[in-house]
Design a protein around this motif. Structure first.
Motif, PDB file in Angstrom:
ATOM      1  N   ARG A 142     -16.375  38.749 119.234  1.00 41.58           N
ATOM      2  CA  ARG A 142     -16.402  37.933 118.031  1.00 41.58           C
ATOM      3  C   ARG A 142     -17.587  36.963 118.023  1.00 41.58           C
ATOM      4  O   ARG A 142     -17.912  36.349 119.024  1.00 41.58           O
ATOM      5  CB  ARG A 142     -15.110  37.125 117.907  1.00 41.58           C
ATOM      6  N   VAL A 143     -18.197  36.829 116.859  1.00 44.69           N
ATOM      7  CA  VAL A 143     -19.228  35.821 116.634  1.00 44.69           C
ATOM      8  C   VAL A 143     -18.658  34.840 115.622  1.00 44.69           C
ATOM      9  O   VAL A 143     -18.468  35.182 114.449  1.00 44.69           O
ATOM     10  CB  VAL A 143     -20.531  36.446 116.088  1.00 44.69           C
ATOM     11  N   HIS A 144     -18.331  33.629 116.076  1.00 42.37           N
ATOM     12  CA  HIS A 144     -17.743  32.623 115.181  1.00 42.37           C
ATOM     13  C   HIS A 144     -18.875  31.891 114.455  1.00 42.37           C
ATOM     14  O   HIS A 144     -19.228  30.767 114.789  1.00 42.37           O
ATOM     15  CB  HIS A 144     -16.860  31.654 115.967  1.00 42.37           C
ATOM     16  N   LYS A 145     -19.439  32.578 113.501  1.00 42.63           N
ATOM     17  CA  LYS A 145     -20.570  32.048 112.759  1.00 42.63           C
ATOM     18  C   LYS A 145     -20.431  32.452 111.303  1.00 42.63           C
ATOM     19  O   LYS A 145     -20.206  33.626 110.994  1.00 42.63           O
ATOM     20  CB  LYS A 145     -21.877  32.590 113.349  1.00 42.63           C
ATOM     21  N   ARG A 146     -20.547  31.486 110.429  1.00 39.55           N
ATOM     22  CA  ARG A 146     -20.440  31.783 108.997  1.00 39.55           C
ATOM     23  C   ARG A 146     -21.691  32.529 108.541  1.00 39.55           C
ATOM     24  O   ARG A 146     -22.817  32.113 108.832  1.00 39.55           O
ATOM     25  CB  ARG A 146     -20.264  30.496 108.199  1.00 39.55           C
ATOM     26  N   LEU A 147     -21.493  33.624 107.836  1.00 40.23           N
ATOM     27  CA  LEU A 147     -22.631  34.387 107.322  1.00 40.23           C
ATOM     28  C   LEU A 147     -23.374  33.572 106.266  1.00 40.23           C
ATOM     29  O   LEU A 147     -22.743  32.923 105.426  1.00 40.23           O
ATOM     30  CB  LEU A 147     -22.146  35.709 106.724  1.00 40.23           C
ATOM     31  N   PRO A 148     -24.704  33.578 106.312  1.00 39.53           N
ATOM     32  CA  PRO A 148     -25.505  32.752 105.384  1.00 39.53           C
ATOM     33  C   PRO A 148     -25.600  33.373 103.994  1.00 39.53           C
ATOM     34  O   PRO A 148     -26.586  34.010 103.632  1.00 39.53           O
ATOM     35  CB  PRO A 148     -26.882  32.721 106.069  1.00 39.53           C
TER      36      PRO A 148
END
Length: 294
Positions: free
Chosen positions: A30-36
């Motif tokens: 998992r990448v806990h990063k909001r998509l830009p």
């Protein structure tokens, strides 16, 4: 349309895949990063074979280039010089020269098709029609008739070709249920539950409806595979040696082209509908856009 229901068969599957037995990303990936995301004023009206139709009337191809022509002829059509080849909703093949009909041929009527059906293909002295009932009809310009019919799928619904690759004398065909490879010395068919394909020069990726990515050469030898259990992919694209897969729960998977590693953007995209489309530069989901590569 009166007789042909122009809907993707995946729409029902999209709904069914949103229940309890749905894809859940591996915690270690998992990448806990909001998509830009950027937001657009338009939404997607329809997705066809390598085309996206927007609510503002604009049409773009799979490379993000705007197509100025407006669809006017039948279910699907192609133009070449003074010729227009198209297929009607009754599965009648037509050819116009200077807007006058010079050829017509009837095929079996169908009740359902996948709107990703490819447009007729002008190939030298021939025109390849991808019929609504799962055939390839090869029209000879010289003799003004169908010179060969190749059955691809015998299914009772959604039998039409949804993608293809023509390279020289080699033709690869994709339906919901089969891969068919045809060339001068080799014919082979494989049956699978197929979502779509990504074509490269020497190989292609097949995406199945049960979450598997399969890599084949053009003799249909399986080279590699990667399974995402319970995943159902609504859109996919290879960009800069990465395969992007948008799953029906909204997760975006970033997979390297050799299947050695992947990551999942765990901040899911809110998919009200299944209208998502990849170009080499961006992923469009109705009024949201994210630039690629990530």
């Amino acid at each position: 349309m009166k007789r042909v229901v122009l809907i993707l068969s995946t729409a029902l599957l999209f709904i069914s895949c949103s229940g309890k037995n749905s894809y859940k990303p591996d915690r270690t990936k998992r990448v806990h990063k909001r998509l830009p995301f950027l937001f657009n004023s338009t939404t997607i009206e329809k997705i066809g074979h390598n085309r996206v139709y927007l609510s503002n009337g604009k049409v773009f191809d799979r490379d993000g280039v705007e197509i100025e022509e407006v669809e006017e002829y039948g279910v699907i059509y192609s133009k070449h010089e003074n010729l227009i080849a198209y297929i009607t909703e009754e599965n009648v093949l037509k050819l116009l020269e200077d807007e006058k009909e010079i050829f017509s041929a009837n095929f079996d009527k169908v009740s359902t098709i996948d709107v990703r059906i490819p447009a007729p293909l002008f190939d030298g002295r021939n025109i390849l029609y991808f019929t609504l009932d799962g055939k390839i009809a090869i029209y000879s310009k010289k003799f003004n008739k169908i010179s060969r019919v190749v059955p691809v799928s015998f299914a009772s619904n959604y039998s039409n070709v949804i993608d293809y690759r023509l390279f020289g004398k080699s033709l690869t065909l994709i339906t919901h249920r089969e891969i068919l490879q045809i060339d001068e010395t080799f014919d082979k068919k494989i049956s699978l539950p197929i979502r779509g394909a990504i074509f490269k020069e020497n190989y292609f990726f097949l995406i199945t409806k049960d979450g598997e990515i399969r890599k084949y050469d053009y003799k249909l030898q399986l080279l590699n595979s990667k399974k995402f259990p319970l995943a159902y992919f609504v859109a996919f694209r290879e960009v800069d040696e990465r395969i992007y897969l948008l799953e029906s729960e909204g997760y975006l998977i970033d997979l390297d082209i050799n299947f050695q590693d992947y990551k999942v953007y765990y901040e899911p995209i809110d998919l009200d509908r299944e209208n998502c489309f990849f170009t080499p530069q961006k992923l469009i989901c109705d009024n949201k856009t994210v630039r690629l590569p990530l």
